[in-house]
Scaffold this motif. Structure first.
Motif, PDB file in Angstrom:
ATOM      1  N   GLN A 207       0.803  -1.210   0.000  1.00  0.00           N
ATOM      2  CA  GLN A 207       0.000   0.000   0.000  1.00  0.00           C
ATOM      3  C   GLN A 207       0.845   1.274   0.000  1.00  0.00           C
ATOM      4  O   GLN A 207       0.501   2.268  -0.655  1.00  0.00           O
ATOM      5  N   ASP A 211       0.453   4.197  -2.680  1.00  0.00           N
ATOM      6  CA  ASP A 211       0.112   5.573  -2.290  1.00  0.00           C
ATOM      7  C   ASP A 211       1.103   6.570  -2.888  1.00  0.00           C
ATOM      8  O   ASP A 211       0.713   7.669  -3.305  1.00  0.00           O
ATOM      9  N   TRP A 212       2.367   6.208  -2.914  1.00  0.00           N
ATOM     10  CA  TRP A 212       3.388   7.082  -3.490  1.00  0.00           C
ATOM     11  C   TRP A 212       3.182   7.245  -4.996  1.00  0.00           C
ATOM     12  O   TRP A 212       3.252   8.356  -5.532  1.00  0.00           O
ATOM     13  N   THR A 214       0.347   6.795  -6.776  1.00  0.00           N
ATOM     14  CA  THR A 214      -0.891   7.504  -7.105  1.00  0.00           C
ATOM     15  C   THR A 214      -0.934   8.909  -6.518  1.00  0.00           C
ATOM     16  O   THR A 214      -1.781   9.709  -6.908  1.00  0.00           O
ATOM     17  N   GLY A 215      -0.029   9.209  -5.600  1.00  0.00           N
ATOM     18  CA  GLY A 215       0.042  10.535  -5.000  1.00  0.00           C
ATOM     19  C   GLY A 215       1.079  11.414  -5.665  1.00  0.00           C
ATOM     20  O   GLY A 215       0.820  12.016  -6.716  1.00  0.00           O
ATOM     21  N   ARG A 228      -1.755   3.703 -13.205  1.00  0.00           N
ATOM     22  CA  ARG A 228      -1.969   2.946 -11.963  1.00  0.00           C
ATOM     23  C   ARG A 228      -2.805   1.693 -12.215  1.00  0.00           C
ATOM     24  O   ARG A 228      -2.668   0.679 -11.517  1.00  0.00           O
TER      25      ARG A 228
END
Length: 276
Positions: A207, A211-212, A214-215, A228
């Motif tokens: 995760q 997160d990195w 998609t962020g 993604r």
């Protein structure tokens, strides 16, 4: 050493088809010698052409050994994973389900997750393949590999993973696992290969990476948000294999549709050419 640099007991050091032990083990690998720059003089002018022949032989041996294995899926993960751990058990189950679905299983041939996947494939009566790599104090192929190929060069080995796999299932791992993951992602994103399934197993482990991506990575415009979607994340062996099967069915249907369309276009062209 294992793929991620961990000392591991071995049965010798393999340099292509040659087995070395004791003082015969070199202090550098074939990749190190290939990638090192000229150190004075012109010896590299004579050495590098011969290395090309060795590289060619690795491709020939790999293609020859794997050409008839049929549909296969590569399973990646850490060499440090201990037998009996939850990840080891999941990897074994992934491989068993792949075999039941008609796939051969390809790993890096070492311990940990690789051993678990080879074990699951062998115990299920399937084709269990290991693609080993020349490393200092190499651990050798695990005992569950039925078809093993040892490589001097990482890039030759990686080619075999991609050429003979219809998907990648990736369990928790370190730098080696991440390297294999992003190699596959890059090839799919740049359309160098078809969009085969890439499945991460263990949502809690992956995760932070997701997160990195998609962020900050998407926000900076370094990849597109749609990229993604090239990665599927699951928590169970059942779901991992389901994703592979569903994507495989989609790709086959698309290929059949494209073939039918091309045949129809050719028939129309032939008919038009026959008209007076």
């Amino acid at each position: 050493m294992s793929d991620d640099g961990q000392p591991a007991p071995g049965r010798g050091y393999r340099k292509g088809p040659v087995l070395l032990r004791g003082r015969q083990i070199p202090t550098t690998t074939s990749d190190q010698r290939l990638l090192s720059g000229p150190s004075g003089g012109a010896a590299w002018l004579h050495d590098d052409p011969w290395r090309v022949m060795r590289i060619q032989s690795e491709f020939v041996e790999g293609f020859g050994a794997l050409a008839e294995v049929g549909p296969a899926v590569s399973v990646f993960g850490s060499a440090r994973t201990r037998p009996g751990s939850p990840e080891y058990v999941v990897a074994t189950e992934v491989a068993r389900r792949l075999v039941e679905a008609g796939y051969a299983v390809i790993t890096g041939g070492g311990p940990g997750i690789m051993e678990a996947a080879n074990r699951g494939a062998k115990e299920a009566g399937g084709v269990s393949i290991g693609l080993g790599i020349e490393l200092p104090f190499e651990q050798g192929m695990n005992d569950w590999v039925d078809l093993g190929v040892n490589f001097r060069y990482f890039f030759a080995r990686k080619t075999m993973f991609v050429k003979y796999s219809e998907g990648f299932i990736v369990l928790p791992g370190g730098f080696g696992t991440l390297d294999e993951l992003f190699e596959a992602l890059t090839l799919v994103q740049t359309h160098k290969v078809i969009e085969f399934p890439i499945v991460l197993v263990g949502r809690a482990h992956w995760q932070g990476l997701l997160d990195w991506i998609t962020g900050p990575v998407v926000a900076a415009g370094l990849i597109s948000p749609v990229d993604r979607e090239l990665i599927q994340v699951v928590d169970t062996a059942e779901d991992a294999v389901r994703v592979v099967l569903e994507r495989g069915a989609e790709l086959r249907a698309a290929e059949e549709a494209a073939t039918a369309q091309a045949e129809a276009a050719q028939e129309a062209a032939d008919a038009a050419s026959d008209e007076p």
